[in-house]
Design a protein around this motif. Structure first.
Motif, PDB file in Angstrom:
ATOM      1  N   LEU A  38       0.831  -1.206   0.000  1.00 51.63           N
ATOM      2  CA  LEU A  38       0.000   0.000   0.000  1.00 51.63           C
ATOM      3  C   LEU A  38       0.864   1.255   0.000  1.00 51.63           C
ATOM      4  O   LEU A  38       0.608   2.201  -0.752  1.00 51.63           O
ATOM      5  CB  LEU A  38      -0.916  -0.014   1.224  1.00 51.63           C
ATOM      6  CG  LEU A  38      -1.664   1.291   1.552  1.00 51.63           C
ATOM      7  CD1 LEU A  38      -2.582   1.691   0.406  1.00 51.63           C
ATOM      8  CD2 LEU A  38      -2.451   1.143   2.845  1.00 51.63           C
ATOM      9  N   ILE A  39       1.907   1.256   0.805  1.00 50.92           N
ATOM     10  CA  ILE A  39       2.796   2.425   0.881  1.00 50.92           C
ATOM     11  C   ILE A  39       3.538   2.617  -0.439  1.00 50.92           C
ATOM     12  O   ILE A  39       3.677   3.744  -0.935  1.00 50.92           O
ATOM     13  CB  ILE A  39       3.786   2.260   2.050  1.00 50.92           C
ATOM     14  CG1 ILE A  39       3.028   2.273   3.377  1.00 50.92           C
ATOM     15  CG2 ILE A  39       4.838   3.364   2.029  1.00 50.92           C
ATOM     16  CD1 ILE A  39       3.880   1.930   4.580  1.00 50.92           C
ATOM     17  N   ILE A  40       4.001   1.518  -1.035  1.00 54.86           N
ATOM     18  CA  ILE A  40       4.761   1.612  -2.287  1.00 54.86           C
ATOM     19  C   ILE A  40       3.896   2.172  -3.416  1.00 54.86           C
ATOM     20  O   ILE A  40       4.353   2.983  -4.231  1.00 54.86           O
ATOM     21  CB  ILE A  40       5.333   0.230  -2.669  1.00 54.86           C
ATOM     22  CG1 ILE A  40       6.430  -0.179  -1.683  1.00 54.86           C
ATOM     23  CG2 ILE A  40       5.898   0.241  -4.093  1.00 54.86           C
ATOM     24  CD1 ILE A  40       6.927  -1.598  -1.874  1.00 54.86           C
ATOM     25  N   THR A  41       2.641   1.756  -3.474  1.00 53.94           N
ATOM     26  CA  THR A  41       1.782   2.176  -4.586  1.00 53.94           C
ATOM     27  C   THR A  41       1.143   3.547  -4.375  1.00 53.94           C
ATOM     28  O   THR A  41       0.574   4.099  -5.319  1.00 53.94           O
ATOM     29  CB  THR A  41       0.656   1.148  -4.818  1.00 53.94           C
ATOM     30  OG1 THR A  41      -0.004   0.884  -3.572  1.00 53.94           O
ATOM     31  CG2 THR A  41       1.203  -0.132  -5.389  1.00 53.94           C
ATOM     32  N   THR A  42       1.214   4.085  -3.181  1.00 54.35           N
ATOM     33  CA  THR A  42       0.567   5.384  -2.936  1.00 54.35           C
ATOM     34  C   THR A  42       1.576   6.423  -2.444  1.00 54.35           C
ATOM     35  O   THR A  42       1.975   7.305  -3.183  1.00 54.35           O
ATOM     36  CB  THR A  42      -0.577   5.231  -1.916  1.00 54.35           C
ATOM     37  OG1 THR A  42      -0.073   4.604  -0.721  1.00 54.35           O
ATOM     38  CG2 THR A  42      -1.696   4.388  -2.486  1.00 54.35           C
ATOM     39  N   TRP A  43       2.001   6.296  -1.213  1.00 51.12           N
ATOM     40  CA  TRP A  43       2.832   7.330  -0.592  1.00 51.12           C
ATOM     41  C   TRP A  43       4.169   7.501  -1.304  1.00 51.12           C
ATOM     42  O   TRP A  43       4.662   8.620  -1.456  1.00 51.12           O
ATOM     43  CB  TRP A  43       3.051   6.984   0.883  1.00 51.12           C
ATOM     44  CG  TRP A  43       3.736   8.065   1.655  1.00 51.12           C
ATOM     45  CD1 TRP A  43       5.036   8.090   2.073  1.00 51.12           C
ATOM     46  CD2 TRP A  43       3.162   9.305   2.084  1.00 51.12           C
ATOM     47  NE1 TRP A  43       5.301   9.255   2.743  1.00 51.12           N
ATOM     48  CE2 TRP A  43       4.166  10.026   2.765  1.00 51.12           C
ATOM     49  CE3 TRP A  43       1.887   9.876   1.959  1.00 51.12           C
ATOM     50  CZ2 TRP A  43       3.938  11.280   3.312  1.00 51.12           C
ATOM     51  CZ3 TRP A  43       1.668  11.123   2.507  1.00 51.12           C
ATOM     52  CH2 TRP A  43       2.691  11.813   3.175  1.00 51.12           C
ATOM     53  N   GLN A  44       4.763   6.393  -1.754  1.00 51.23           N
ATOM     54  CA  GLN A  44       6.079   6.464  -2.383  1.00 51.23           C
ATOM     55  C   GLN A  44       6.035   7.073  -3.783  1.00 51.23           C
ATOM     56  O   GLN A  44       7.085   7.325  -4.377  1.00 51.23           O
ATOM     57  CB  GLN A  44       6.703   5.069  -2.458  1.00 51.23           C
ATOM     58  CG  GLN A  44       7.122   4.498  -1.115  1.00 51.23           C
ATOM     59  CD  GLN A  44       8.154   5.356  -0.415  1.00 51.23           C
ATOM     60  OE1 GLN A  44       7.842   6.054   0.546  1.00 51.23           O
ATOM     61  NE2 GLN A  44       9.374   5.337  -0.884  1.00 51.23           N
ATOM     62  N   LYS A  45       4.850   7.302  -4.317  1.00 46.31           N
ATOM     63  CA  LYS A  45       4.739   7.959  -5.624  1.00 46.31           C
ATOM     64  C   LYS A  45       4.853   9.480  -5.509  1.00 46.31           C
ATOM     65  O   LYS A  45       5.096  10.157  -6.514  1.00 46.31           O
ATOM     66  CB  LYS A  45       3.385   7.621  -6.276  1.00 46.31           C
ATOM     67  CG  LYS A  45       3.104   6.146  -6.437  1.00 46.31           C
ATOM     68  CD  LYS A  45       4.058   5.470  -7.383  1.00 46.31           C
ATOM     69  CE  LYS A  45       3.686   4.007  -7.572  1.00 46.31           C
ATOM     70  NZ  LYS A  45       4.708   3.252  -8.308  1.00 46.31           N
TER      71      LYS A  45
END
Length: 270
Positions: free
Chosen positions: A75-82
């Motif tokens: 979830l973090i990789i696909t949202t926040w890390q963008k």
């Protein structure tokens, strides 16, 4: 393994960003990355940010990394890390090559849709969904930054909703998705609406940015590009509809007294 892959890719991309800044400083005498004036530095920066985001053809790490992590990390990789790479793209969008961005956008939409068709792991499906949606953002980035931000925010909202459903129900595969109704009919309905919204079906909110992007491309006389993107998006819609069908239309005709899945979380017996 996933952490190592992620570290290597992100470190390599960060090195390319620094290398782009050095090349720009060598020619212009300034370290301001928002004032790129040489073609090699802009291309290098574009490649670096594409690697960080997971844009095709620099996308190979994203599905593997997401499959090797937990649902919360995915979830973090696909949202926040963008957000950091997108912020850099928005800051330097006036100097980036539009043709390269548009080409990567079309390839990303194609790869994201085509590669997601044969997947049964939810995290990999969401990875290819991320690649396809990033393609839509890149296509409009040089024409309308506000529309790119709107697309990013709506994508993050829908992806977060779907991942939270997956986390709360421990859904990781297609088989788990077919048993979602045994936990919560409400979550099943929400999951169906979220998936169709990700696919861009009207009148759901996911249709809004795609409609605006196609309209903006048409206004800029990129009608063929808009047609190609609309056709390629049908591939993504296909696996979203497969997920929707699995989650909502494969319910057993038999009634059940149990509201639990046929798989239990491991517990430590002491």
């Amino acid at each position: 393994e996933a952490a190592t892959k992620y570290f290597i890719i992100q470190a390599a991309a960060s090195s390319l960003i620094l290398f782009s800044s050095i090349m720009n400083a060598w020619h212009t005498g300034t370290w301001n990355i928002t004032q790129l004036s040489t073609y090699p530095s802009t291309i290098t920066l574009t490649i670096a940010l594409s690697m960080k985001l997971g844009l095709a053809p620099m996308h190979f790490w994203l599905p593997e990394v997401m499959q090797g992590t937990t649902l919360s990390s995915a979830l973090i990789i696909t949202t926040w890390q963008k957000l950091p790479p997108m912020s850099l793209l928005l800051m330097t969008t006036n100097h980036l090559p539009p043709l390269a961005l548009l080409t990567m956008a079309i390839v990303s939409i194609l790869v994201g849709g085509w590669s997601g068709l044969n997947q049964i792991q939810m995290r990999k499906i969401m990875a290819f969904s991320s690649i396809a949606h990033l393609g839509w953002m890149m296509a409009i980035l040089t024409m309308s930054q506000k529309l790119a931000i709107l697309t990013l925010l709506i994508y993050m909202m829908m992806t977060s909703s779907l991942f939270l459903i997956m986390i709360s129900t421990s859904t990781k595969t297609f088989k788990d998705m077919s048993q979602l109704w045994t936990i919560s009919p409400t979550l099943t309905t929400t999951c169906m609406l979220t998936l169709m919204s990700l696919g861009g079906l009207p009148p759901l909110i996911g249709f809004l940015p795609k409609w605006f992007i196609l309209k903006e491309l048409t206004n800029n006389h990129l009608i063929l590009t808009a047609i190609i993107m609309a056709i390629f998006s049908l591939l993504s819609l296909m696996f979203y509809m497969r997920l929707t069908y699995t989650a909502t239309l494969t319910i057993s005709p038999n009634t059940t007294n149990s509201m639990m899945k046929w798989r239990f979380k491991p517990t430590n017996i002491t």
